[in-house]
Design a protein around this motif. Sequence first.
Motif, PDB file in Angstrom:
ATOM      1  N   THR A 253       0.837  -1.211   0.000  1.00  0.00           N
ATOM      2  CA  THR A 253       0.000   0.000   0.000  1.00  0.00           C
ATOM      3  C   THR A 253       0.868   1.255   0.000  1.00  0.00           C
ATOM      4  OG1 THR A 253      -0.123  -0.067   2.403  1.00  0.00           O
ATOM      5  CG2 THR A 253      -1.928  -1.129   1.195  1.00  0.00           C
ATOM      6  N   LYS A 254       0.223   2.393  -0.246  1.00  0.00           N
ATOM      7  CA  LYS A 254       0.929   3.668  -0.346  1.00  0.00           C
ATOM      8  C   LYS A 254       1.453   4.151   1.015  1.00  0.00           C
ATOM      9  CE  LYS A 254      -1.539   5.167  -4.517  1.00  0.00           C
ATOM     10  NZ  LYS A 254      -2.368   6.236  -5.139  1.00  0.00           N
ATOM     11  N   LEU A 255       2.162   5.262   0.984  1.00  0.00           N
ATOM     12  CA  LEU A 255       2.848   5.737   2.191  1.00  0.00           C
ATOM     13  C   LEU A 255       1.883   6.239   3.277  1.00  0.00           C
ATOM     14  CD1 LEU A 255       5.542   6.221   3.582  1.00  0.00           C
ATOM     15  CD2 LEU A 255       5.798   8.344   2.289  1.00  0.00           C
ATOM     16  N   PHE A 256       0.798   6.902   2.868  1.00  0.00           N
ATOM     17  CA  PHE A 256      -0.083   7.506   3.884  1.00  0.00           C
ATOM     18  C   PHE A 256      -1.542   7.079   3.768  1.00  0.00           C
ATOM     19  CE2 PHE A 256       3.312  10.826   3.302  1.00  0.00           C
ATOM     20  CZ  PHE A 256       3.981  10.520   4.484  1.00  0.00           C
ATOM     21  N   CYS A 257      -1.827   6.094   2.893  1.00  0.00           N
ATOM     22  CA  CYS A 257      -3.211   5.607   2.778  1.00  0.00           C
ATOM     23  C   CYS A 257      -3.171   4.135   2.399  1.00  0.00           C
ATOM     24  CB  CYS A 257      -3.988   6.416   1.737  1.00  0.00           C
ATOM     25  SG  CYS A 257      -3.303   6.280   0.071  1.00  0.00           S
ATOM     26  N   GLY A 258      -4.337   3.520   2.293  1.00  0.00           N
ATOM     27  CA  GLY A 258      -4.391   2.080   2.033  1.00  0.00           C
ATOM     28  C   GLY A 258      -4.478   1.712   0.567  1.00  0.00           C
ATOM     29  N   CYS A 259      -4.294   2.675  -0.343  1.00  0.00           N
ATOM     30  CA  CYS A 259      -4.400   2.370  -1.774  1.00  0.00           C
ATOM     31  C   CYS A 259      -3.267   1.461  -2.232  1.00  0.00           C
ATOM     32  CB  CYS A 259      -4.357   3.656  -2.590  1.00  0.00           C
ATOM     33  SG  CYS A 259      -5.801   4.688  -2.363  1.00  0.00           S
ATOM     34  N   SER A 260      -3.579   0.655  -3.244  1.00  0.00           N
ATOM     35  CA  SER A 260      -2.588  -0.262  -3.794  1.00  0.00           C
ATOM     36  C   SER A 260      -1.509   0.500  -4.565  1.00  0.00           C
ATOM     37  CB  SER A 260      -3.289  -1.245  -4.737  1.00  0.00           C
ATOM     38  OG  SER A 260      -2.325  -1.947  -5.497  1.00  0.00           O
TER      39      SER A 260
ATOM     40  N   GLN B 230      -6.516   3.541  -8.445  1.00  0.00           N
ATOM     41  CA  GLN B 230      -5.949   3.249  -7.128  1.00  0.00           C
ATOM     42  C   GLN B 230      -5.740   4.559  -6.369  1.00  0.00           C
ATOM     43  OE1 GLN B 230      -3.754  -0.822  -8.731  1.00  0.00           O
ATOM     44  NE2 GLN B 230      -2.510   0.965  -8.401  1.00  0.00           N
ATOM     45  N   VAL B 231      -6.853   5.205  -6.093  1.00  0.00           N
ATOM     46  CA  VAL B 231      -6.791   6.518  -5.440  1.00  0.00           C
ATOM     47  C   VAL B 231      -7.865   6.622  -4.362  1.00  0.00           C
ATOM     48  CG1 VAL B 231      -5.829   7.749  -7.429  1.00  0.00           C
ATOM     49  CG2 VAL B 231      -8.304   7.489  -7.214  1.00  0.00           C
ATOM     50  N   CYS B 232      -7.661   7.554  -3.439  1.00  0.00           N
ATOM     51  CA  CYS B 232      -8.641   7.804  -2.393  1.00  0.00           C
ATOM     52  C   CYS B 232      -8.502   9.270  -1.984  1.00  0.00           C
ATOM     53  CB  CYS B 232      -8.400   6.876  -1.199  1.00  0.00           C
ATOM     54  SG  CYS B 232      -6.946   7.335  -0.237  1.00  0.00           S
ATOM     55  N   PRO B 233      -9.380   9.771  -1.119  1.00  0.00           N
ATOM     56  CA  PRO B 233      -9.279  11.193  -0.743  1.00  0.00           C
ATOM     57  C   PRO B 233      -7.895  11.590  -0.205  1.00  0.00           C
ATOM     58  CG  PRO B 233     -11.385  10.322  -0.030  1.00  0.00           C
ATOM     59  CD  PRO B 233     -10.598   9.143  -0.557  1.00  0.00           C
ATOM     60  N   VAL B 234      -7.208  10.654   0.479  1.00  0.00           N
ATOM     61  CA  VAL B 234      -5.901  11.015   1.058  1.00  0.00           C
ATOM     62  C   VAL B 234      -4.872  11.270  -0.041  1.00  0.00           C
ATOM     63  CG1 VAL B 234      -3.976  10.213   2.502  1.00  0.00           C
ATOM     64  CG2 VAL B 234      -6.330   9.787   3.230  1.00  0.00           C
ATOM     65  N   CYS B 235      -4.727  10.312  -0.975  1.00  0.00           N
ATOM     66  CA  CYS B 235      -3.682  10.497  -1.987  1.00  0.00           C
ATOM     67  C   CYS B 235      -4.109  11.453  -3.095  1.00  0.00           C
ATOM     68  CB  CYS B 235      -3.171   9.171  -2.531  1.00  0.00           C
ATOM     69  SG  CYS B 235      -4.417   8.075  -3.192  1.00  0.00           S
ATOM     70  N   LEU B 236      -5.408  11.813  -3.108  1.00  0.00           N
ATOM     71  CA  LEU B 236      -5.854  12.840  -4.058  1.00  0.00           C
ATOM     72  C   LEU B 236      -5.734  14.230  -3.436  1.00  0.00           C
ATOM     73  CD1 LEU B 236      -8.973  11.194  -5.724  1.00  0.00           C
ATOM     74  CD2 LEU B 236      -6.765  11.685  -6.791  1.00  0.00           C
TER      75      LEU B 236
HETATM   76 ZN    ZN Z   1      -5.009   6.664  -1.446  1.00  0.00          ZN
END
Ligand code: ZN
Length: 478
Positions: A19-26, A36-42
Motif C-alpha cells: 500500500t501507499k505511504l499515507f493511505c491504504g491504496c494499492s 488506485q486513489v482515495c481522498p488522502v492520496c488525491l
Molecule cells: Zn489513497
Amino acid sequence: MEYEVVVGLETHAELSTITKLFCGCSTKFGAEPNSQVCPVCLGMPGVLPVMNKKAFESAMKVALALNCTINKFTNFDRKSYYYPDLPKNYQISQNYYNLGVDGYMNIDVNGTIKKVRIHNVHLEEEAGKLIHPEEVGANYSLVDFNRAGVPLLEIVSQPDMRSTDEVESYMQTLRKILLYTEVSDCKMQEGSLRFEASISLREKGTEKLGNRVEIKNLNSMKSVIKGMEYEAKRQAELLDRGETIARETRLWDEVNERSERMRSKEEAQDYRYFPEPDLLPVLIDEKWMSEIKSTIPELPFDRRQRFMEVFKLSDYDASCLTEEKVLADFFEYCLSISDRPKAFCNWIINDLLREAKDRKLDIYNLPIKPKQLAALVETIERGIISSTIAKEVFSEMILTGKDPQKIIEEKKLVQINDEGFIESVIDKMIASNPNVVEDYKKGKKNALAFLIGQVMKETKGKANPKLVNELLVKKVGG
Ligand code: ZN
Ligand code: MN
C-alpha cells in the motif's frame, strides 16, 4: 585547461510496499489510470495521512545498509511546489531531520575499491504521473494519480565521483543493495529507480567545487553516463571561453542526446519547508533499529569478496553469482550439500542461467533444485558419467524435473570404464583409420582428437574420455 569532473547522484527508489505511504491504496504498477486513489492520496481537504510502518522500516533498512547514522528523532516536512500531478501543492518529505545521514557505500572501480559518501537517506511520497497524448495536435495532458503517494526513498550521495566508471559502479552497486534488501523492484523501465546527476567541473588539482548543474529526466543508466559526458563537455567549452556556469536544472533529451535548460536552480528556501502538522515525529529506539538491522542480508559487495576469498572463485565468477541474491543463495545451497564451488559456479552461470533466461523464469522456479544439481555434479566428479553425458542428463532434468540418478539409470548412461571393452573399440578405430594413425605418428597432433572423437561416437559418449585418451596414446605411441 585540464578539468576534473565532479559528480554527485540523487537516487529515487519506489519502495515495493503493498500500500501507499499515507493511505491504504494499492501501489500495483500498470493498473487502469486513477483506479488506485482515495481522498488522502488525491489531496482532498481535511484528510489525514497515516504512516505506513513497513515503508518506514524499509527506508531504515537501506539507511543502515548504507552505513548511515540513524536520526533517533525524525520528522516529516512539507515541501511546497505547484505541479499538476501534485494535488496537495506540497510533497511530504524529510528536510530538517533526515532518517539517515553521513553514510557511505564501497564501490569497485575496475578492481580498485572506492568509498562514496552518502549525504542522507530520506523518505517521501511519490507524485502522480502526467500522460502526454502522442496524437498530432493534441493540446492537453492527462494525469494519473495511481502513483501519487507511493513511498519513495531518496538517497543523496556526496559529490565524490570523478569518472563515468565510478558513476556506473555506484549505480550498479546501489541497485544491487536495493534488490538484496528487497525494498524495491528497481525496474527502471517502470520508473521504480531513477537517477539525477549533479555535475560540475574544476581545474585539475584544485579543491574548490565549481558551479553545479543538475540533470533530470535520465531514464536509464546509459542516459546518466551519456548525460554526464555531454554535460562535462558543454561546461568545459563554456569555461574555456571564460564564461561562468549557471547554476541550473537541465533536462536530458534522450532522442537528441543533449541537455536543455529547464529552470534556474531552486534553493531550499524556495520550497518553504515546514514540519508536517498532520504527522507525529517518529522516535527510533535501539531495539527497533537492531531488529531492522538483523533483517539486512550479507550485501553483494561483501558476498562477492567472500566468494573470491573462501571459494577461490575469480572476480568474474564471483560477480556473476552475486549479481542476484537468488543466484548466490542457490550456489550456497548447493555448497551446503557438497563442496564443489567451481563446478557449481559453472553449471549455475552457464547452464542454469541460460535456461532461466530462455524460459523467462527465476532460477528457483526451474525444475532443477540445488539438491539435484549437487547430485549431478557428484556423478560427474565420481566418474559415473562423463561431462558430455552430463549435458544430456541436464537437458532431461530441465524437461522432466527427474533426479539425475534416475535418468542415468533409465537411459543407461553410466560411463564405461571397462578397459578391455574400450581397447576393443580403439582397435577397431585404428584398423579403419590407418591414414589418420599415420598422420598422428608424423606429428599431426589433432589426428589424436579425431580418433578420440570416433571412439566416443562409437560408445555414444559413454566411454570415459580420460581413459580413452590414455589407452589410445599407449596404442599409437605418444
Ligand atoms: Zn489513497
Ligand atoms: Mn525527492
